[in-house]
Design a protein around this motif. Sequence first.
Motif, PDB file in Angstrom:
ATOM      1  N   PHE B  96     -47.887 -66.328 -38.046  1.00 22.07           N
ATOM      2  CA  PHE B  96     -46.535 -66.230 -38.756  1.00 22.07           C
ATOM      3  C   PHE B  96     -45.341 -67.442 -37.788  1.00 22.07           C
ATOM      4  O   PHE B  96     -45.954 -67.532 -37.035  1.00 22.07           O
ATOM      5  CB  PHE B  96     -45.272 -65.251 -38.233  1.00 22.07           C
ATOM      6  N   ASN B 100     -44.108 -63.075 -34.143  1.00 20.69           N
ATOM      7  CA  ASN B 100     -43.690 -61.824 -34.530  1.00 20.69           C
ATOM      8  C   ASN B 100     -44.898 -60.313 -33.492  1.00 20.69           C
ATOM      9  O   ASN B 100     -45.461 -60.257 -33.894  1.00 20.69           O
ATOM     10  CB  ASN B 100     -44.158 -61.083 -35.639  1.00 20.69           C
ATOM     11  N   LEU B 101     -45.085 -61.181 -32.292  1.00 23.14           N
ATOM     12  CA  LEU B 101     -45.167 -60.193 -31.227  1.00 23.14           C
ATOM     13  C   LEU B 101     -44.976 -59.329 -31.481  1.00 23.14           C
ATOM     14  O   LEU B 101     -43.371 -59.473 -30.969  1.00 23.14           O
ATOM     15  CB  LEU B 101     -45.505 -61.281 -29.522  1.00 23.14           C
ATOM     16  N   PHE B 102     -45.513 -57.968 -31.007  1.00 20.33           N
ATOM     17  CA  PHE B 102     -45.038 -56.688 -30.609  1.00 20.33           C
ATOM     18  C   PHE B 102     -44.472 -57.298 -28.887  1.00 20.33           C
ATOM     19  O   PHE B 102     -45.018 -57.255 -27.910  1.00 20.33           O
ATOM     20  CB  PHE B 102     -45.884 -55.490 -30.731  1.00 20.33           C
ATOM     21  N   LEU B 103     -42.836 -57.396 -28.895  1.00 21.83           N
ATOM     22  CA  LEU B 103     -42.185 -57.248 -28.223  1.00 21.83           C
ATOM     23  C   LEU B 103     -42.260 -56.840 -27.047  1.00 21.83           C
ATOM     24  O   LEU B 103     -41.410 -55.949 -25.505  1.00 21.83           O
ATOM     25  CB  LEU B 103     -40.944 -57.809 -27.853  1.00 21.83           C
ATOM     26  N   HIS B 104     -42.690 -55.030 -26.989  1.00 21.83           N
ATOM     27  CA  HIS B 104     -42.747 -53.991 -26.521  1.00 21.83           C
ATOM     28  C   HIS B 104     -44.196 -53.630 -25.885  1.00 21.83           C
ATOM     29  O   HIS B 104     -44.172 -52.823 -25.299  1.00 21.83           O
ATOM     30  CB  HIS B 104     -41.973 -52.552 -26.706  1.00 21.83           C
ATOM     31  N   ARG B 105     -44.995 -54.681 -26.298  1.00 21.69           N
ATOM     32  CA  ARG B 105     -46.265 -54.564 -25.662  1.00 21.69           C
ATOM     33  C   ARG B 105     -47.084 -55.745 -25.010  1.00 21.69           C
ATOM     34  O   ARG B 105     -46.939 -56.934 -25.356  1.00 21.69           O
ATOM     35  CB  ARG B 105     -47.450 -54.565 -26.997  1.00 21.69           C
ATOM     36  N   THR B 106     -47.763 -55.819 -23.452  1.00 18.73           N
ATOM     37  CA  THR B 106     -48.138 -55.899 -23.076  1.00 18.73           C
ATOM     38  C   THR B 106     -49.294 -57.478 -23.842  1.00 18.73           C
ATOM     39  O   THR B 106     -49.224 -57.140 -25.308  1.00 18.73           O
ATOM     40  CB  THR B 106     -48.915 -56.528 -21.789  1.00 18.73           C
ATOM     41  N   GLU B 109     -52.241 -55.602 -24.659  1.00 12.63           N
ATOM     42  CA  GLU B 109     -51.662 -54.137 -25.788  1.00 12.63           C
ATOM     43  C   GLU B 109     -51.488 -54.662 -27.495  1.00 12.63           C
ATOM     44  O   GLU B 109     -51.367 -54.329 -28.273  1.00 12.63           O
ATOM     45  CB  GLU B 109     -49.971 -53.523 -25.306  1.00 12.63           C
ATOM     46  N   GLU B 113     -53.896 -52.797 -30.566  1.00 14.13           N
ATOM     47  CA  GLU B 113     -52.981 -52.070 -30.701  1.00 14.13           C
ATOM     48  C   GLU B 113     -53.471 -51.613 -32.515  1.00 14.13           C
ATOM     49  O   GLU B 113     -54.133 -50.706 -32.496  1.00 14.13           O
ATOM     50  CB  GLU B 113     -51.260 -52.509 -31.609  1.00 14.13           C
ATOM     51  N   ALA B 144     -52.240 -59.263 -19.059  1.00 15.21           N
ATOM     52  CA  ALA B 144     -50.932 -58.751 -18.670  1.00 15.21           C
ATOM     53  C   ALA B 144     -49.993 -58.856 -18.805  1.00 15.21           C
ATOM     54  O   ALA B 144     -48.661 -57.869 -18.067  1.00 15.21           O
ATOM     55  CB  ALA B 144     -50.616 -57.577 -16.847  1.00 15.21           C
ATOM     56  N   TRP B 146     -45.710 -59.869 -20.472  1.00 16.99           N
ATOM     57  CA  TRP B 146     -45.351 -59.659 -21.584  1.00 16.99           C
ATOM     58  C   TRP B 146     -44.802 -61.109 -22.615  1.00 16.99           C
ATOM     59  O   TRP B 146     -44.625 -62.205 -21.666  1.00 16.99           O
ATOM     60  CB  TRP B 146     -43.883 -58.607 -21.340  1.00 16.99           C
ATOM     61  N   ARG B 148     -42.441 -61.848 -24.520  1.00 16.22           N
ATOM     62  CA  ARG B 148     -41.005 -63.032 -23.461  1.00 16.22           C
ATOM     63  C   ARG B 148     -41.337 -63.476 -21.845  1.00 16.22           C
ATOM     64  O   ARG B 148     -40.391 -64.164 -22.465  1.00 16.22           O
ATOM     65  CB  ARG B 148     -39.815 -61.510 -23.374  1.00 16.22           C
ATOM     66  N   GLU B 149     -42.455 -63.347 -21.710  1.00 19.22           N
ATOM     67  CA  GLU B 149     -42.440 -64.313 -20.088  1.00 19.22           C
ATOM     68  C   GLU B 149     -42.833 -65.612 -20.721  1.00 19.22           C
ATOM     69  O   GLU B 149     -43.691 -66.387 -20.006  1.00 19.22           O
ATOM     70  CB  GLU B 149     -43.502 -63.874 -19.306  1.00 19.22           C
ATOM     71  N   ARG B 162     -54.941 -62.210 -31.693  1.00 20.59           N
ATOM     72  CA  ARG B 162     -54.324 -60.439 -32.582  1.00 20.59           C
ATOM     73  C   ARG B 162     -55.076 -60.646 -33.540  1.00 20.59           C
ATOM     74  O   ARG B 162     -55.009 -59.638 -34.002  1.00 20.59           O
ATOM     75  CB  ARG B 162     -52.655 -60.562 -32.870  1.00 20.59           C
TER      76      ARG B 162
END
Lengths: 302, 253
Positions: B96, B100-106, B109, B113, B144, B146, B148-149, B162
């Motif tokens: 996308f 749209n990475l899952f922000l609550h997963r490293t 992860e 998923e 490892a 996140w 957002r980093e 992914r």
Amino acid sequence: MVPEPAAAPLKVVRKRHYGRWCSALVALAVVALMIDSMVRNPNFEWEVVARNLTSDSILAGVGMTIELTFISVVFGFAGGIVLALMRLSANPVLVAVSWTYTWLFRAVPMLVQLFLWYNIAALYPRLALSIPGLGELWSAPTNSVISPFSAAVIALVMHQAAYAAEIVRAGILGVNAGQHDAAQALGLTPFQGFRRVVLPQAMRTILPPAGNEVIGQLKTTAVVSVIALQDLLYSAQIIYQRTYEVIPLLMVATIWYMAMTTLLSIGQFMIERHYGRGAAQQSAMSWQWLARGALPRSGARR
Amino acid sequence: MSAAIEISRVSKSFGFTRVLDDVSLAIPEGSVCVVLGPSGSGKSTLLRCVNHLESVDAGTIEVGGELIGYRRDGDRLHELSARAVARQRARIGMVFQHFNLFLHRTVIENLIEAPLLVRRESKAVAIARAQRLLAQVGLADRAAAWPRELSGGQQQRIAIARALAMEPEVMLFDEPTSALDPELVGDVLQVMKSLARSGMTMMVVTHEIGFAREVADQIVFMDQGRIIESGPPSQVLDAPRHERTSAFLSTVL
Ligand SMILES: Nc1ncnc2c1ncn2[C@@H]1O[C@H](COP(=O)(O)OP(=O)(O)OP(=O)(O)O)[C@@H](O)[C@H]1O
Ligand SMILES: [Mg+2]
């Protein structure tokens, strides 16, 4: 002009927040004065408080309050999630039903609901489950089903579900639609996408108002005294109606409510920390904010 | 050569606006098709129809010979269950514009998923592949971290990894570099180029004309929900037949 190359790097002197220190000292002094006045005022009758704090009937009341809060929060939020999903669905009938439910149960006062459920026998004397073609499968007099406890549970759960629905809905709306797209594109089913991707991220916005709701609900349960259910507050009332030790017994109830609220707040903090994974800013507690004015800052934060 | 993606006579409207108007397109296996066109011409919608994130009003889309989103019964098409569509999507990777990475997963992860949930792989297998893919996109050391980093370019490379973790047959890209700072675009395009060289079938919406010229086997130009021109880069980019195409190219070049 080129600066001297040999010069040591300039040292940063952190700003001193004298205002924060002064305001903190003033606040602490006020709190100390209040505690002092309460402890030394004989009218609070602290020995009566101590005598009743762990009496059997008070402890039974605490148990009832915890039970009512627990049941109404668990089932209320489960219902709230269902209502929120209905409200956000593409099915206009489900949307309308969910909207109407929330409107109705937020509009009718808790006390009225409690009386309505408790006196439902006056409106519907018999409850029956019958399926067309099969006839009546089950029936019973309403009064044998509705006890003060079940009336309280129904009213509290219905009320909690209406408020929880809005909190959950706000949380879901706060999650970027792209997260849902990405989950779908990877082959997750809608349920898997909701459960594993959307809900965990919605939890971050759901938790603070949900914590508020749970603590509010803890004290809302006190209305059940009107149908003679012996929760914490009612147990205290029963005692002071006999002994006239009104203030000390209200203090007993208050101390228990404060203890339970403290435990819930700690629980909320820990759950929030769990769901804060990957968030830009972990929830910072305000005493850290205060301390930062004076203490050297600890290393880089996650 | 068989077509990996076969779009035939697809139309779609949102309300009264016709967003796709009788679109047909065949993308052979192992080839790269770049979709160009002005904003609002229906590029994203066409891409989202290929993995049934949007339903179509008419026409059919096949991926690897399998009808997507519908079951054919005589001359009728019945929409498949959500579960069946999900199974089909597992074979189609999508990247996308906004990652749209899952922000609550490293990072790692994010990569495991779907393999764990959808393919029911063991964690060891999923992690091994994820690490291989991270190395492939040049981010082996960020497992490892996140989301957002990471910078936008890093996030987009993770998003590509992914999608690849599901071992898709085809990859869809919707403006994968449009949200990136110019100096980060190159890294992402590099990953996409090597993916194209490895023989992946790709359908790419982009405004990167340089990438299109270098990598595309076929370019289609869309305008107002129609494909008005298609052909190899040398033809569509250098000798466009349609004046809308040349007008568009003069704005992006
Ligand atoms: N969910 C939607 N509901 C209503 N209209 C939509 C929806 N999605 C897209 N549209 C409309 O469909 C048309 C095509 O949109 P689409 O996103 O496919 O264009 P695009 O070619 O990808 O444009 P861009 O280059 O800006 O991304 C636009 O007019 C848009 O407003
Ligand atoms: Mg688009």
